[in-house]
Design a protein around this motif. Structure first.
Motif, PDB file in Angstrom:
ATOM      1  N   MET A   1      -5.156  -2.154   1.932  1.00  0.00           N
ATOM      2  CA  MET A   1      -4.140  -1.170   1.573  1.00  0.00           C
ATOM      3  C   MET A   1      -4.711  -0.230   0.510  1.00  0.00           C
ATOM      4  O   MET A   1      -5.213  -0.686  -0.522  1.00  0.00           O
ATOM      5  N   ASN A   2      -4.630   1.090   0.774  1.00  0.00           N
ATOM      6  CA  ASN A   2      -5.130   2.028  -0.221  1.00  0.00           C
ATOM      7  C   ASN A   2      -4.067   2.288  -1.297  1.00  0.00           C
ATOM      8  O   ASN A   2      -2.920   1.852  -1.179  1.00  0.00           O
ATOM      9  N   ILE A   3      -4.458   3.044  -2.315  1.00  0.00           N
ATOM     10  CA  ILE A   3      -3.578   3.248  -3.468  1.00  0.00           C
ATOM     11  C   ILE A   3      -2.308   3.987  -3.069  1.00  0.00           C
ATOM     12  O   ILE A   3      -1.198   3.625  -3.490  1.00  0.00           O
ATOM     13  N   ALA A   4      -2.443   5.035  -2.257  1.00  0.00           N
ATOM     14  CA  ALA A   4      -1.275   5.831  -1.871  1.00  0.00           C
ATOM     15  C   ALA A   4      -0.269   4.989  -1.096  1.00  0.00           C
ATOM     16  O   ALA A   4       0.947   5.069  -1.330  1.00  0.00           O
ATOM     17  N   GLU A   5      -0.755   4.180  -0.157  1.00  0.00           N
ATOM     18  CA  GLU A   5       0.132   3.320   0.631  1.00  0.00           C
ATOM     19  C   GLU A   5       0.803   2.275  -0.268  1.00  0.00           C
ATOM     20  O   GLU A   5       1.999   1.992  -0.113  1.00  0.00           O
ATOM     21  N   PHE A   6       0.022   1.718  -1.179  1.00  0.00           N
ATOM     22  CA  PHE A   6       0.560   0.710  -2.084  1.00  0.00           C
ATOM     23  C   PHE A   6       1.662   1.306  -2.954  1.00  0.00           C
ATOM     24  O   PHE A   6       2.752   0.744  -3.072  1.00  0.00           O
ATOM     25  N   ARG A   7       1.405   2.458  -3.556  1.00  0.00           N
ATOM     26  CA  ARG A   7       2.388   3.070  -4.442  1.00  0.00           C
ATOM     27  C   ARG A   7       3.649   3.462  -3.676  1.00  0.00           C
ATOM     28  O   ARG A   7       4.769   3.249  -4.153  1.00  0.00           O
ATOM     29  N   SER A   8       3.477   4.019  -2.480  1.00  0.00           N
ATOM     30  CA  SER A   8       4.625   4.431  -1.681  1.00  0.00           C
ATOM     31  C   SER A   8       5.492   3.234  -1.298  1.00  0.00           C
ATOM     32  O   SER A   8       6.723   3.256  -1.427  1.00  0.00           O
ATOM     33  N   GLY A   9       4.845   2.162  -0.839  1.00  0.00           N
ATOM     34  CA  GLY A   9       5.590   0.964  -0.464  1.00  0.00           C
ATOM     35  C   GLY A   9       6.271   0.322  -1.653  1.00  0.00           C
ATOM     36  O   GLY A   9       7.407  -0.157  -1.553  1.00  0.00           O
ATOM     37  N   LEU A  10       5.594   0.310  -2.785  1.00  0.00           N
ATOM     38  CA  LEU A  10       6.156  -0.277  -3.994  1.00  0.00           C
ATOM     39  C   LEU A  10       7.385   0.503  -4.456  1.00  0.00           C
ATOM     40  O   LEU A  10       8.413  -0.082  -4.809  1.00  0.00           O
ATOM     41  N   ARG A  11       7.300   1.815  -4.427  1.00  0.00           N
ATOM     42  CA  ARG A  11       8.445   2.626  -4.851  1.00  0.00           C
ATOM     43  C   ARG A  11       9.627   2.441  -3.905  1.00  0.00           C
ATOM     44  O   ARG A  11      10.785   2.409  -4.340  1.00  0.00           O
ATOM     45  N   GLU A  12       9.337   2.295  -2.639  1.00  0.00           N
ATOM     46  CA  GLU A  12      10.408   2.040  -1.676  1.00  0.00           C
ATOM     47  C   GLU A  12      11.062   0.693  -1.981  1.00  0.00           C
ATOM     48  O   GLU A  12      12.294   0.552  -1.902  1.00  0.00           O
ATOM     49  N   TRP A  13      10.249  -0.294  -2.310  1.00  0.00           N
ATOM     50  CA  TRP A  13      10.789  -1.621  -2.637  1.00  0.00           C
ATOM     51  C   TRP A  13      11.656  -1.548  -3.893  1.00  0.00           C
ATOM     52  O   TRP A  13      12.740  -2.129  -3.944  1.00  0.00           O
ATOM     53  N   PHE A  14      11.180  -0.840  -4.910  1.00  0.00           N
ATOM     54  CA  PHE A  14      11.965  -0.697  -6.134  1.00  0.00           C
ATOM     55  C   PHE A  14      13.298   0.000  -5.866  1.00  0.00           C
ATOM     56  O   PHE A  14      14.307  -0.291  -6.523  1.00  0.00           O
ATOM     57  N   ALA A  15      13.299   0.918  -4.919  1.00  0.00           N
ATOM     58  CA  ALA A  15      14.533   1.642  -4.603  1.00  0.00           C
ATOM     59  C   ALA A  15      15.610   0.714  -4.063  1.00  0.00           C
ATOM     60  O   ALA A  15      16.809   1.020  -4.162  1.00  0.00           O
ATOM     61  N   HIS A  16      15.226  -0.425  -3.500  1.00  0.00           N
ATOM     62  CA  HIS A  16      16.177  -1.355  -2.906  1.00  0.00           C
ATOM     63  C   HIS A  16      16.296  -2.672  -3.685  1.00  0.00           C
ATOM     64  O   HIS A  16      17.018  -3.574  -3.263  1.00  0.00           O
ATOM     65  N   ASN A  17      15.570  -2.777  -4.805  1.00  0.00           N
ATOM     66  CA  ASN A  17      15.608  -4.005  -5.602  1.00  0.00           C
ATOM     67  C   ASN A  17      15.721  -3.631  -7.078  1.00  0.00           C
ATOM     68  O   ASN A  17      14.768  -3.137  -7.684  1.00  0.00           O
TER      69      ASN A  17
END
Length: 390
Positions: A1-17
């Protein structure tokens, strides 16, 4: 997983948790919130990225851990100083502990199941770490008997384990590290109350503490090298987290200052303290903007420097005395930011806002902890600029 994918997925997770902290800003509350955040991120997998599979990680570049810490700090989910201790202690275990011990213990730290501390500084042996005197003597059965005292040990009263430096022989080559269970008989922890009202630090006493031989980190005499290897982690990823936190505080300062400008003029606590609030006044707007700009520039400077340090570490470079520049820049930026908050929010630090007051007072130590500003400037002068000892 590259940095952009990691950050995007993490922010999406934070949006729902929602991991927002509750109203308890005491040290007990901060430590409980830290464990909550680590557990949630570990269970979701985010906390495991960037760590070796051998210790329960999911692999990937270590920079993913910096991204995670940045996102946590920018949301003010956990106090960055205690959150970032994981970046100092877990790599040390991975590098120096027996593989089976690291595989057993590191997941406990990553998941928030345990808190660890770092037993380095002693009374009279702070910046001069090599002068430490806590002794470890080997017994006939191979175990070690430890006697001495540590001080400024962060979160010792909450910790289950301690990465401990001891003296087993004279000189730098006579420093040996152990991984000690904090419930071992003979260990006494006494929290220290600091001027910002939080007993984050503690003094720890070791009186005939028996440490098993298999809890040694590395070999006898490896302690000094362990400490030197620990330093790059403290001044790379940990600093990155701290800078993200300070940027969040700058944004809060800008918002609160704007709120003061828009508020109707009142005579209240700040006015009673001798501060005058003139809503909408523009006479000092230029000076205020200059102060905010100066604080931003100081933060941007250390962020750029920290980014370069992160890239060098990721490329496998050896980090040495040049990280003293990072330390001086961070301490300068932190103190300038909170000085600006004191000046632009009349009475907040002194009277009305406990969080600004606590953080302002804590910032006074930025030029002391982790190596004093005077020591860092000496290192820069002697080892980087080659100016000699005088």
């Amino acid at each position: 997983m590259n940095i952009a994918e990691f950050r995007s997925g993490l922010r999406e997770w934070f949006a729902h948790n929602d991991l927002s902290p509750g109203p308890d800003h005491s040290l007990d509350g901060q430590v409980a919130q830290l464990a909550r955040v680590r557990r949630a991120l570990y269970d979701a997998g985010w906390m495991r990225y960037g760590w070796p599979v051998e210790v329960g990680g999911l692999g990937g570049p270590a920079v993913l851990r910096a991204v995670l810490g940045e996102e946590v700090a920018s949301r003010d989910l956990a106090e960055p100083g205690i959150y970032s201790m994981i970046e100092v202690l877990a790599p040390t275990m991975i590098s120096y502990a027996p593989p089976a011990l690291a595989a057993e213990m590191v997941p406990l730290l990553l998941s928030g199941a345990e808190q660890w501390c770092q037993g380095f500084s002693e009374p009279g042996s702070g910046s001069d770490l090599a002068s430490l005197s806590t002794r470890a003597e080997q017994r006939e059965d191979g175990s070690w008997l430890v006697n001495g005292q540590k001080v400024w040990t962060s979160l010792a009263q909450y910790s289950q384990r301690c990465v401990l430096l001891t003296r087993t022989a004279p000189g730098h080559g006579g420093i040996t590290a152990f991984f000690v269970d904090m419930d071992t008989p003979g260990i006494t922890v006494r929290p220290l109350r600091t001027m910002h009202g939080i007993d984050e630090f503690a003094e720890v006493f070791f009186d005939d503490v028996v440490v098993p031989a298999d809890r040694m980190l590395g070999e006898p005499g490896d302690g000094w090298q362990l400490a030197m290897d620990l330093l790059p982690h403290e001044r790379s990823t940990c600093f990155w987290h701290r800078v993200a936190f300070l940027y969040e505080r700058l944004e809060r300062l800008i918002d609160e200052r704007a709120g003061l400008d828009k508020a109707p003029a009142t005579v209240g606590t700040a006015a009673a303290a001798g501060a005058t609030v003139n809503a909408g006044a523009t006479a000092n707007a230029g000076a205020d903007d200059a102060d905010l700009g100066g604080a931003y520039l100081a933060l941007h400077t250390i962020r750029c420097r920290s980014h370069a340090t992160q890239r060098r570490l990721a490329a496998g470079a050896h980090l040495g005395p040049e990280t003293s520049i990072d330390k001086v820049l961070l301490a300068t930026a932190e103190q300038r930011l909170f000085d600006t908050a004191r000046d632009l929010l009349p009475g907040a630090v002194e009277l009305t806002d406990p969080r600004w007051r606590s953080e302002y007072l804590y910032s006074r130590a930025a030029t002391i902890y982790g190596g004093t500003a005077e020591i860092q400037r000496n290192i820069i002068a002697r080892r980087l600029l080659e100016l000699g000892k005088e």
